[in-house]
Design a protein around this motif. Structure first.
Motif, PDB file in Angstrom:
ATOM      1  N   UNK A   7       0.822  -1.353   0.060  1.00  0.00           N
ATOM      2  CA  UNK A   7      -0.069   0.041  -0.085  1.00  0.00           C
ATOM      3  C   UNK A   7       0.831   1.475   0.164  1.00  0.00           C
ATOM      4  N   UNK A   8       0.395   2.265  -0.563  1.00  0.00           N
ATOM      5  CA  UNK A   8       1.161   3.623  -0.546  1.00  0.00           C
ATOM      6  C   UNK A   8       0.941   4.133   0.766  1.00  0.00           C
ATOM      7  N   UNK A   9       0.182   3.794   1.649  1.00  0.00           N
ATOM      8  CA  UNK A   9       0.049   4.440   2.843  1.00  0.00           C
ATOM      9  C   UNK A   9       1.017   3.999   3.963  1.00  0.00           C
ATOM     10  N   UNK A  10       1.483   2.740   3.906  1.00  0.00           N
ATOM     11  CA  UNK A  10       2.069   1.816   4.795  1.00  0.00           C
ATOM     12  C   UNK A  10       3.242   1.047   4.186  1.00  0.00           C
ATOM     13  N   UNK A  11       4.439   0.781   4.979  1.00  0.00           N
ATOM     14  CA  UNK A  11       5.353  -0.386   4.617  1.00  0.00           C
ATOM     15  C   UNK A  11       4.553  -1.630   4.281  1.00  0.00           C
ATOM     16  N   UNK A  12       5.379  -2.244   3.231  1.00  0.00           N
ATOM     17  CA  UNK A  12       4.978  -3.610   3.015  1.00  0.00           C
ATOM     18  C   UNK A  12       4.950  -4.530   4.183  1.00  0.00           C
ATOM     19  N   UNK A  13       3.749  -5.456   4.317  1.00  0.00           N
ATOM     20  CA  UNK A  13       3.584  -6.369   5.352  1.00  0.00           C
ATOM     21  C   UNK A  13       3.756  -7.830   4.571  1.00  0.00           C
ATOM     22  N   UNK A  14       4.512  -8.814   5.412  1.00  0.00           N
ATOM     23  CA  UNK A  14       4.625 -10.091   4.821  1.00  0.00           C
ATOM     24  C   UNK A  14       4.026 -10.701   5.905  1.00  0.00           C
ATOM     25  N   UNK A  15       3.366 -11.800   5.581  1.00  0.00           N
ATOM     26  CA  UNK A  15       2.748 -12.797   6.287  1.00  0.00           C
ATOM     27  C   UNK A  15       2.740 -14.324   5.502  1.00  0.00           C
ATOM     28  N   UNK A  16       2.833 -15.131   6.282  1.00  0.00           N
ATOM     29  CA  UNK A  16       2.663 -16.604   5.705  1.00  0.00           C
ATOM     30  C   UNK A  16       1.130 -16.821   5.393  1.00  0.00           C
ATOM     31  N   UNK A  17       1.028 -17.431   3.893  1.00  0.00           N
ATOM     32  CA  UNK A  17      -0.079 -17.573   3.597  1.00  0.00           C
ATOM     33  C   UNK A  17      -1.188 -18.173   4.387  1.00  0.00           C
ATOM     34  N   UNK A  18      -0.681 -19.318   5.272  1.00  0.00           N
ATOM     35  CA  UNK A  18      -1.511 -19.794   6.083  1.00  0.00           C
ATOM     36  C   UNK A  18      -2.381 -19.006   7.115  1.00  0.00           C
ATOM     37  N   UNK A  92      -1.974 -10.668  13.332  1.00  0.00           N
ATOM     38  CA  UNK A  92      -3.038 -10.041  12.381  1.00  0.00           C
ATOM     39  C   UNK A  92      -2.685  -8.179  12.596  1.00  0.00           C
ATOM     40  N   UNK A  93      -1.841  -7.754  13.586  1.00  0.00           N
ATOM     41  CA  UNK A  93      -1.726  -6.558  14.068  1.00  0.00           C
ATOM     42  C   UNK A  93      -1.108  -5.695  12.774  1.00  0.00           C
ATOM     43  N   UNK A  94       0.107  -6.226  12.216  1.00  0.00           N
ATOM     44  CA  UNK A  94       0.652  -5.503  11.107  1.00  0.00           C
ATOM     45  C   UNK A  94      -0.289  -5.158   9.924  1.00  0.00           C
ATOM     46  N   UNK A  95      -1.015  -6.053   9.543  1.00  0.00           N
ATOM     47  CA  UNK A  95      -2.264  -5.726   8.485  1.00  0.00           C
ATOM     48  C   UNK A  95      -3.102  -5.061   8.738  1.00  0.00           C
ATOM     49  N   UNK A  96      -3.683  -5.063  10.134  1.00  0.00           N
ATOM     50  CA  UNK A  96      -4.440  -4.123  10.739  1.00  0.00           C
ATOM     51  C   UNK A  96      -4.087  -2.869  10.656  1.00  0.00           C
ATOM     52  N   UNK A  97      -2.856  -2.582  11.002  1.00  0.00           N
ATOM     53  CA  UNK A  97      -2.305  -0.965  10.995  1.00  0.00           C
ATOM     54  C   UNK A  97      -2.279  -0.733   9.712  1.00  0.00           C
ATOM     55  N   UNK A  98      -1.877  -1.581   8.766  1.00  0.00           N
ATOM     56  CA  UNK A  98      -2.180  -1.333   7.112  1.00  0.00           C
ATOM     57  C   UNK A  98      -3.237  -0.678   6.552  1.00  0.00           C
ATOM     58  N   UNK A  99      -4.373  -1.596   7.149  1.00  0.00           N
ATOM     59  CA  UNK A  99      -5.597  -1.283   6.672  1.00  0.00           C
ATOM     60  C   UNK A  99      -6.173   0.214   7.497  1.00  0.00           C
ATOM     61  N   UNK A 100      -5.687   0.352   8.557  1.00  0.00           N
ATOM     62  CA  UNK A 100      -6.407   1.658   9.002  1.00  0.00           C
ATOM     63  C   UNK A 100      -5.478   2.862   8.373  1.00  0.00           C
ATOM     64  N   UNK A 101      -4.262   2.662   8.035  1.00  0.00           N
ATOM     65  CA  UNK A 101      -3.546   3.703   7.290  1.00  0.00           C
ATOM     66  C   UNK A 101      -4.137   3.821   5.834  1.00  0.00           C
ATOM     67  N   UNK A 102      -4.364   2.811   5.130  1.00  0.00           N
ATOM     68  CA  UNK A 102      -5.157   2.997   3.944  1.00  0.00           C
ATOM     69  C   UNK A 102      -6.526   3.479   3.875  1.00  0.00           C
TER      70      UNK A 102
END
Length: 113
Positions: A7-18, A92-102
């Motif tokens: 996202x342009x709003x937040x640094x990349x977030x890496x997660x295992x697919x599972x 989930x926290x890093x992706x949640x923060x990305x969602x909030x920034x987006x």
């Protein structure tokens, strides 16, 4: 396999697919490739926050510890490190923060592209 959320709003977030699959299933998104639009972000934040709250109500019981003990045996390897369970909310926290920034900046989140 890793998923990279961008996202342009937040640094990349890496997660295992599972681990990402649970979140993406909640949002009705394909784990292989997709987008959470800026318009979808507020609902996605609310859904993920609710899921995190629910997961905290149902923390892992001592079943994990029992499982480790059952598989440990009585050999010399019986002394294990303390069990450290990584909770859903922690994952989930890093992706949640990305969602909030987006949501706040009106940008999309992409993965698999």
């Amino acid at each position: 396999m890793l998923i990279t959320f961008k996202s342009k709003a937040y640094p990349n977030v890496l997660m295992y697919q599972e681990h990402a699959k649970r979140i993406l299933d909640l949002l009705n998104k394909d784990p292989e490739r997709g987008v959470i639009t800026a318009a979808e972000a507020p609902k996605a934040v609310a859904l993920l926050e609710h899921e995190i709250d629910e997961s905290r109500k149902h923390q892992a019981t001592d079943e994990v510890e029992q499982d480790v003990k059952a598989h440990a045996g009585d050999g010399e390897d019986a002394d294990h490190e303390p069990i450290e369970v990584v909770s859903f909310s922690t994952r989930a926290y890093p992706l949640l923060e990305m969602l909030r920034a987006a949501r706040d900046q009106g940008t999309d989140i992409l993965w698999g592209v």
